[in-house]
Design a protein around this motif. Structure first.
Motif, PDB file in Angstrom:
ATOM      1  N   ILE A   1       0.849  -1.197   0.000  1.00  0.00           N
ATOM      2  CA  ILE A   1       0.000   0.000   0.000  1.00  0.00           C
ATOM      3  C   ILE A   1       0.881   1.242   0.000  1.00  0.00           C
ATOM      4  O   ILE A   1       1.853   1.341   0.766  1.00  0.00           O
ATOM      5  CB  ILE A   1      -0.928   0.014   1.240  1.00  0.00           C
ATOM      6  CG1 ILE A   1      -1.803  -1.236   1.243  1.00  0.00           C
ATOM      7  CG2 ILE A   1      -1.783   1.276   1.261  1.00  0.00           C
ATOM      8  CD1 ILE A   1      -2.664  -1.393   2.478  1.00  0.00           C
ATOM      9  N   GLN A   2       0.543   2.215  -0.849  1.00  0.00           N
ATOM     10  CA  GLN A   2       1.285   3.469  -0.904  1.00  0.00           C
ATOM     11  C   GLN A   2       0.807   4.409   0.195  1.00  0.00           C
ATOM     12  O   GLN A   2      -0.364   4.386   0.572  1.00  0.00           O
ATOM     13  CB  GLN A   2       1.097   4.143  -2.258  1.00  0.00           C
ATOM     14  CG  GLN A   2       1.782   3.444  -3.408  1.00  0.00           C
ATOM     15  CD  GLN A   2       1.615   4.195  -4.707  1.00  0.00           C
ATOM     16  OE1 GLN A   2       0.814   5.122  -4.803  1.00  0.00           O
ATOM     17  NE2 GLN A   2       2.353   3.791  -5.726  1.00  0.00           N
TER      18      GLN A   2
ATOM     19  N   ARG B   1      -3.033   6.289   1.073  1.00  0.00           N
ATOM     20  CA  ARG B   1      -4.169   5.522   0.568  1.00  0.00           C
ATOM     21  C   ARG B   1      -5.129   5.068   1.676  1.00  0.00           C
ATOM     22  O   ARG B   1      -6.213   4.599   1.377  1.00  0.00           O
ATOM     23  CB  ARG B   1      -3.674   4.299  -0.210  1.00  0.00           C
ATOM     24  CG  ARG B   1      -2.834   4.626  -1.436  1.00  0.00           C
ATOM     25  CD  ARG B   1      -3.652   5.351  -2.482  1.00  0.00           C
ATOM     26  NE  ARG B   1      -2.867   5.732  -3.632  1.00  0.00           N
ATOM     27  CZ  ARG B   1      -2.694   4.980  -4.704  1.00  0.00           C
ATOM     28  NH1 ARG B   1      -3.244   3.778  -4.755  1.00  0.00           N
ATOM     29  NH2 ARG B   1      -1.978   5.401  -5.719  1.00  0.00           N
TER      30      ARG B   1
END
Length: 435
Positions: free
Chosen positions: A338-339, A342
């Motif tokens: 996950i960035q 987000r």
């Protein structure tokens, strides 16, 4: 109000209408929207839902999710009709490419109908079925494979016999001596009663010249000949494929217009390079984190689980058993890569201070009480133009398309007819809005 604002921020009124499908079941089909003289009805929307990728899960969804899908599909249908009207306004339906695609599709549907009918004539003799059952007794897969092989073999034979009869019937003559890679487009390769094939029919300009050789041309010629012969036979049997052809045209026209506009908007890579120079952020790849997570319904339970994890139990085993998040539970708490930015703000704040493999404190969000950990990280990086070209292309087209749809709004009037929920079952009110 601008049309795009309606399309993408129409939320509440669409949810009121689209979350209540029983209204449609109790009444006649309702007109949900019109684009000039084209209408979109509740029946058409329900058909779109039924044919969407979400169809099998749709009934199990809650009302908000169902409404969101219906709203998105309705917006897409309005945009499709806008593009259809503009395509006909610009004469795209008179375009030689469109006319050829329509004819090719018509031929393919005639071919399919005729060959399906031919295949349905094949019957396996009872003695052959008995022999297969005896040979593959207790082996259902083996029996099914033998049966399929028998039908395929008989179909090949019947197909070749049918083609030979049609060649004789239509007096087909093939000029193989003219089948040369450098022939002109109008070189006649095959002719018969009402049938002809030229070099241009089987080797159009868009074909990569490197793949054109005598063997390839011969294969294309015989495939085209088979298509035309079978389609002609189907036409003589008065097979009607016009509804399918019209449906194809209705879908293809908007797509062809969009393809045409895309070529105008992005004529070459220089356009994308100029855009990249103005938007270098497209080349920036942010750090990514591999996240593990357990979510429960109350703080007391979360604190108890956290102590168990700190004492040596696996967060992932616990998530697989107790997480209230269906997605996370199905993956045993492994949320993947996950960035930053987000997640929910509370989660992001905790992650920003968390070391790798450290167990977070209990984090409260509207979704529940979370315990998270970062398994590993991938550092950020900078990509070159070639690495982000596709993203740049999508971004440019998206910007241009938004502006283009606003232009179309000025030419084609859109009216939304929204059925509002009424506490009195004997009455209904309708809110209509123009562009």
């Amino acid at each position: 109000m601008k049309m795009l604002k309606k399309y993408f921020n129409y939320g509440l009124t669409l949810v009121i209408m689209l979350a209540t499908p029983l209204l449609y079941a109790k009444a006649e089909s309702q007109v949900l929207a019109t684009v000039d003289n084209l209408t979109i009805t509740s029946d058409q929307l329900e058909m779109a839902v039924a044919s969407s990728p979400f169809a099998t899960q749709f009934i199990a969804m809650n009302e908000d999710d169902q409404a969101a899908i219906r709203g998105d599909l309705l917006r897409r249908m309005v945009i499709s009709r806008l593009l259809y009207l503009e395509a006909t306004h610009q004469g795209v339906d008179k375009n030689t490419i469109f006319i050829k695609e329509m004819n090719d599709f018509r031929l393919s549907q005639l071919y399919r109908h005729y060959m399906d009918k031919l295949r349905s004539r094949i019957q396996i003799p009872e003695e052959a079925v008995a022999a297969m059952k005896s040979q593959f007794k207790g082996n259902a897969d083996g029996f099914a494979a033998a049966r399929s092989a028998y039908l395929a073999d008989r179909y090949r034979g019947l197909r070749m016999l049918t083609l030979q009869k049609l060649r004789d019937k239509y007096h087909v003559r093939i000029h193989e001596e003219r089948l040369l890679p450098k022939s002109s487009d109008d070189t006649l390769l095959l002719e018969g009663d009402g049938i002809q094939i030229t070099y241009g029919d089987i080797a159009p300009d868009r074909i990569d010249k490197k793949q054109i050789n005598s063997a390839w041309l011969n294969d294309q010629l015989y495939k085209r000949a088979e298509l035309l012969l079978i389609a002609k036979a189907a036409e003589e049997e008065e097979v009607d494929v016009s509804p399918r052809v019209k449906a194809f045209g209705d879908e293809r026209l908007p797509a062809l217009l969009v393809e045409q506009k895309q070529r105008e908007w992005v004529p070459d890579d220089q356009t994308l390079k100029d855009y990249f120079r103005l938007h270098p952020e497209f080349g920036q790849i942010e750090e990514r984190r591999h996240i593990g997570q357990l979510i429960v319904a109350n703080r007391k339970q979360a604190e108890s689980f956290r102590q168990r994890i700190l004492a040596g139990e696996s967060l992932f085993n616990l998530a697989g058993q107790y997480s209230i998040d269906p997605y996370g539970r199905s993956r045993n708490g492994d949320m993947g890569w996950i960035q930053p930015g987000r997640g929910m703000p509370q989660i992001e704040q905790a992650l920003s201070k968390l070391a790798d493999n450290e167990i977070s404190g209990v984090i409260e969000t509207p979704a529940g009480f979370h315990i998270i950990t970062i398994l590993e990280r991938r550092p950020g990086s900078t990509k070159t133009f070639s690495g982000v070209r596709d993203r740049l292309l999508q971004a440019v087209i998206s910007e241009k398309m938004n502006a283009y749809l606003q232009e179309l709004e000025k030419r084609h009037r859109v009216v939304w007819n929204v059925i509002k929920e009424d506490t009195n079952p004997s009455t209904k009110t309708s809110a209509s809005g123009g562009s």
